[in-house]
Design a protein around this motif. Structure first.
Motif, mmCIF file in Angstrom:
data_model
loop_
_atom_site.group_PDB
_atom_site.id
_atom_site.type_symbol
_atom_site.label_atom_id
_atom_site.label_comp_id
_atom_site.label_asym_id
_atom_site.label_seq_id
_atom_site.Cartn_x
_atom_site.Cartn_y
_atom_site.Cartn_z
ATOM 1 N N ASN A 25 82.561 -25.787 -0.531
ATOM 2 C CA ASN A 25 83.774 -26.202 0.178
ATOM 3 C C ASN A 25 84.961 -26.456 -0.732
ATOM 4 O OD1 ASN A 25 82.716 -26.140 2.839
ATOM 5 N ND2 ASN A 25 81.606 -28.034 2.419
ATOM 6 N N ASN A 26 84.693 -26.848 -1.980
ATOM 7 C CA ASN A 26 85.784 -27.211 -2.884
ATOM 8 C C ASN A 26 86.135 -26.109 -3.876
ATOM 9 O OD1 ASN A 26 85.998 -29.803 -1.739
ATOM 10 N ND2 ASN A 26 84.272 -30.503 -2.979
ATOM 11 N N ILE A 27 85.857 -24.893 -3.522
ATOM 12 C CA ILE A 27 86.127 -23.789 -4.432
ATOM 13 C C ILE A 27 87.611 -23.714 -4.766
ATOM 14 C CG2 ILE A 27 86.372 -22.103 -2.559
ATOM 15 C CD1 ILE A 27 84.916 -20.090 -4.457
ATOM 16 N N ALA A 28 87.907 -23.473 -6.038
ATOM 17 C CA ALA A 28 89.294 -23.413 -6.494
ATOM 18 C C ALA A 28 89.812 -21.977 -6.448
ATOM 19 C CB ALA A 28 89.401 -23.971 -7.906
ATOM 20 N N THR A 29 91.115 -21.845 -6.517
ATOM 21 C CA THR A 29 91.767 -20.540 -6.399
ATOM 22 C C THR A 29 91.249 -19.538 -7.430
ATOM 23 O OG1 THR A 29 93.762 -21.613 -5.576
ATOM 24 C CG2 THR A 29 93.987 -19.349 -6.370
ATOM 25 N N ASN A 30 91.014 -19.989 -8.645
ATOM 26 C CA ASN A 30 90.600 -19.082 -9.725
ATOM 27 C C ASN A 30 89.084 -18.884 -9.817
ATOM 28 O OD1 ASN A 30 93.258 -18.741 -10.505
ATOM 29 N ND2 ASN A 30 93.162 -20.401 -11.998
ATOM 30 N N ASP A 31 88.345 -19.541 -8.949
ATOM 31 C CA ASP A 31 86.881 -19.468 -9.036
ATOM 32 C C ASP A 31 86.323 -18.177 -8.443
ATOM 33 O OD1 ASP A 31 86.147 -23.011 -8.419
ATOM 34 O OD2 ASP A 31 86.711 -21.925 -10.245
ATOM 35 N N TYR A 32 85.313 -17.659 -9.104
ATOM 36 C CA TYR A 32 84.508 -16.571 -8.581
ATOM 37 C C TYR A 32 83.149 -17.128 -8.155
ATOM 38 C CZ TYR A 32 87.609 -12.799 -10.085
ATOM 39 O OH TYR A 32 88.657 -11.932 -10.220
ATOM 40 N N ILE A 33 82.449 -16.364 -7.335
ATOM 41 C CA ILE A 33 81.113 -16.745 -6.887
ATOM 42 C C ILE A 33 80.109 -15.819 -7.564
ATOM 43 C CG2 ILE A 33 79.569 -16.951 -4.909
ATOM 44 C CD1 ILE A 33 82.753 -16.985 -3.554
ATOM 45 N N THR A 34 79.137 -16.407 -8.192
ATOM 46 C CA THR A 34 78.168 -15.653 -8.990
ATOM 47 C C THR A 34 76.751 -16.020 -8.558
ATOM 48 O OG1 THR A 34 79.711 -15.805 -10.855
ATOM 49 C CG2 THR A 34 77.472 -15.072 -11.341
ATOM 50 N N TRP A 35 75.900 -15.026 -8.505
ATOM 51 C CA TRP A 35 74.492 -15.267 -8.144
ATOM 52 C C TRP A 35 73.582 -14.786 -9.279
ATOM 53 C CZ3 TRP A 35 72.314 -17.353 -3.619
ATOM 54 C CH2 TRP A 35 73.237 -17.701 -2.628
ATOM 55 N N TYR A 36 72.550 -15.602 -9.514
ATOM 56 C CA TYR A 36 71.534 -15.280 -10.499
ATOM 57 C C TYR A 36 70.166 -15.245 -9.812
ATOM 58 C CZ TYR A 36 74.587 -16.081 -14.530
ATOM 59 O OH TYR A 36 75.580 -16.000 -15.468
ATOM 60 N N GLN A 37 69.256 -14.526 -10.439
ATOM 61 C CA GLN A 37 67.879 -14.406 -9.979
ATOM 62 C C GLN A 37 66.966 -14.828 -11.122
ATOM 63 O OE1 GLN A 37 66.385 -10.327 -10.066
ATOM 64 N NE2 GLN A 37 65.676 -10.569 -7.953
ATOM 65 N N GLN A 38 65.943 -15.622 -10.798
ATOM 66 C CA GLN A 38 65.013 -16.031 -11.842
ATOM 67 C C GLN A 38 63.583 -15.809 -11.378
ATOM 68 O OE1 GLN A 38 64.943 -20.192 -12.983
ATOM 69 N NE2 GLN A 38 64.171 -19.705 -15.019
ATOM 70 N N PHE A 39 62.869 -14.978 -12.116
ATOM 71 C CA PHE A 39 61.446 -14.773 -11.880
ATOM 72 C C PHE A 39 60.659 -15.841 -12.636
ATOM 73 C CE2 PHE A 39 62.098 -11.078 -9.539
ATOM 74 C CZ PHE A 39 62.951 -10.219 -10.202
ATOM 75 N N PRO A 40 59.446 -16.120 -12.206
ATOM 76 C CA PRO A 40 58.627 -17.120 -12.917
ATOM 77 C C PRO A 40 58.463 -16.777 -14.392
ATOM 78 C CG PRO A 40 57.627 -16.538 -10.803
ATOM 79 C CD PRO A 40 58.784 -15.603 -11.002
ATOM 80 N N SER A 41 58.570 -17.787 -15.209
ATOM 81 C CA SER A 41 58.389 -17.679 -16.666
ATOM 82 C C SER A 41 59.429 -16.795 -17.342
ATOM 83 C CB SER A 41 56.977 -17.144 -16.995
ATOM 84 O OG SER A 41 56.005 -17.997 -16.469
ATOM 85 N N GLN A 42 60.568 -16.620 -16.701
ATOM 86 C CA GLN A 42 61.665 -15.874 -17.322
ATOM 87 C C GLN A 42 62.961 -16.661 -17.188
ATOM 88 O OE1 GLN A 42 62.184 -11.805 -16.179
ATOM 89 N NE2 GLN A 42 59.991 -11.413 -16.023
ATOM 90 N N GLY A 43 63.957 -16.294 -18.011
ATOM 91 C CA GLY A 43 65.267 -16.879 -17.839
ATOM 92 C C GLY A 43 65.993 -16.246 -16.670
ATOM 93 N N PRO A 44 66.992 -16.911 -16.109
ATOM 94 C CA PRO A 44 67.770 -16.328 -15.005
ATOM 95 C C PRO A 44 68.468 -15.042 -15.436
ATOM 96 C CG PRO A 44 68.177 -18.687 -15.160
ATOM 97 C CD PRO A 44 67.404 -18.288 -16.392
ATOM 98 N N ARG A 45 68.737 -14.208 -14.437
ATOM 99 C CA ARG A 45 69.405 -12.932 -14.680
ATOM 100 C C ARG A 45 70.574 -12.803 -13.721
ATOM 101 N NH1 ARG A 45 68.270 -7.059 -12.853
ATOM 102 N NH2 ARG A 45 67.284 -8.007 -11.030
ATOM 103 N N PHE A 46 71.740 -12.470 -14.252
ATOM 104 C CA PHE A 46 72.933 -12.239 -13.428
ATOM 105 C C PHE A 46 72.668 -11.064 -12.490
ATOM 106 C CE2 PHE A 46 77.547 -11.908 -12.783
ATOM 107 C CZ PHE A 46 77.715 -10.574 -12.468
ATOM 108 N N ILE A 47 72.989 -11.230 -11.191
ATOM 109 C CA ILE A 47 72.808 -10.100 -10.274
ATOM 110 C C ILE A 47 74.082 -9.639 -9.609
ATOM 111 C CG2 ILE A 47 70.335 -10.311 -9.828
ATOM 112 C CD1 ILE A 47 70.932 -11.835 -7.298
ATOM 113 N N ILE A 48 74.991 -10.546 -9.254
ATOM 114 C CA ILE A 48 76.190 -10.098 -8.573
ATOM 115 C C ILE A 48 77.264 -11.169 -8.627
ATOM 116 C CG2 ILE A 48 75.618 -10.960 -6.262
ATOM 117 C CD1 ILE A 48 76.523 -8.138 -5.211
ATOM 118 N N GLN A 49 78.505 -10.721 -8.536
ATOM 119 C CA GLN A 49 79.634 -11.645 -8.569
ATOM 120 C C GLN A 49 80.756 -11.103 -7.701
ATOM 121 O OE1 GLN A 49 81.094 -13.764 -12.353
ATOM 122 N NE2 GLN A 49 82.411 -11.989 -12.219
#
Lengths: 114, 113
Positions: A25-49
Motif C-alpha cells: 500500500n505504501n509503494i513510492a513513485t520510484n519503487d519497482y516490484i520484484t519477485w524472487y524464487q527460493q528452492f530448498p537448500s538454495q539461495g533466492p533467485r530473481f525471477i521477474i520485475q
C-alpha cells in the motif's frame, strides 16, 4: 521502505495456473516490484520485475494495477519443480547514492501437488 | 555466468569461537548483503555494504560484524559464536544500477555447539 504482505502458503495441483498476490500500500513513485524464487537448500533467485501494467518472461508474468498498491505473480501450468518459496519486494531499481537495503519478508510457500 | 561464492557450505563451531564467513562475487557489484534464514522467519538482513569499507546495519546486526576491504569480498564475523546463531547464512550482491536484482550464494549452514 514499502512493506509488503503476501500469503504464507498456497497449494496447487500440477498443471494449474497459480496466482500469488502481494500488497504494498505504501509503494513510492520510484519503487519497482520484484519477485524472487527460493528452492530448498538454495539461495533466492530473481525471477521477474515490473513497474506497472504487465511484464512477462519465460518463467512468470507479473500483473500490476494502475494504483500499484498490489501485484500478482502468475505461474502458468505449474509443475512439481515449481514448489518453492516466492518473495515479493518493493524498492528502487537504481540505488544511485548507495545505502540500499534489500529486505525480504517471509514469502509465500507454494506447494505443488501431483 | 555470474557467481557469488561462499567459502563453506557447512560449518560447525564451538560456543565462544570467533567465526568468519567469507563471500566473494565476480560481477564487480557495488552492493553486498548478508542474511540469515531460519524456519518460519524468512530471510533477515544482518548487514549490507554499498562500497568498499562502507557498511550499514540491517535488521538484526547484534552479535555480528562485517568487513569489506575489497570490492569483491564481504566477510561476516561472529565475534563470539553462540548457539542461537546456528542458522543458514546467505550472501548476495547487486549492482547500483540494478539494485533489486540480487545474486545469491549457495549459503553456509552454520551449527554452533
Amino acid at each position: 521502505l514499502a512493506k509488503t504482505t503476501q500469503p504464507i502458503s498456497m497449494d496447487s495441483y500440477e498443471g494449474q495456473e497459480v496466482n500469488i498476490t502481494c500488497s504494498h500500500n505504501n509503494i513510492a513513485t520510484n519503487d519497482y516490484i520484484t519477485w524472487y524464487q527460493q528452492f530448498p537448500s538454495q539461495g533466492p533467485r530473481f525471477i521477474i520485475q515490473g513497474y506497472k501494467t504487465k511484464v512477462t518472461n519465460e518463467v512468470a508474468s507479473l500483473f500490476i494495477p494502475a494504483d500499484r498498491k498490489s501485484s500478482t505473480l502468475s505461474l502458468p501450468r505449474v509443475s512439481l519443480s515449481d514448489t518453492a518459496v516466492y518473495y515479493c519486494l518493493v524498492g528502487e531499481v537504481a540505488s544511485g547514492a548507495g545505502s540500499y537495503q534489500l529486505t525480504f519478508g517471509k514469502g509465500t510457500k507454494l506447494s505443488v501437488i501431483p | 555466468d555470474v557467481k557469488v561464492t561462499q567459502s563453506s557450505r557447512y560449518l560447525v563451531k564451538r560456543t565462544g569461537e570467533k567465526v568468519f564467513l567469507e563471500c566473494v562475487q565476480d560481477m564487480d557489484h557495488e552492493n553486498m548483503f548478508w542474511y540469515r534464514q531460519d524456519p518460519g522467519l524468512g530471510l533477515r538482513l544482518i548487514y549490507f555494504s554499498y562500497d568498499v569499507k562502507m557498511k550499514e546495519k540491517g535488521d538484526i546486526p547484534e552479535g555480528y560484524s562485517v568487513s569489506r576491504e575489497k570490492k569483491e569480498r564481504f566477510s561476516l564475523i561472529l565475534e563470539s559464536a553462540s548457539t542461537n546463531q546456528t542458522s543458514m547464512y546467505l550472501c548476495a550482491s547487486s549492482s547500483l544500477a540494478r539494485s533489486t536484482e540480487a545474486f545469491f550464494g549457495q549459503g553456509t549452514r552454520l551449527t554452533v555447539v
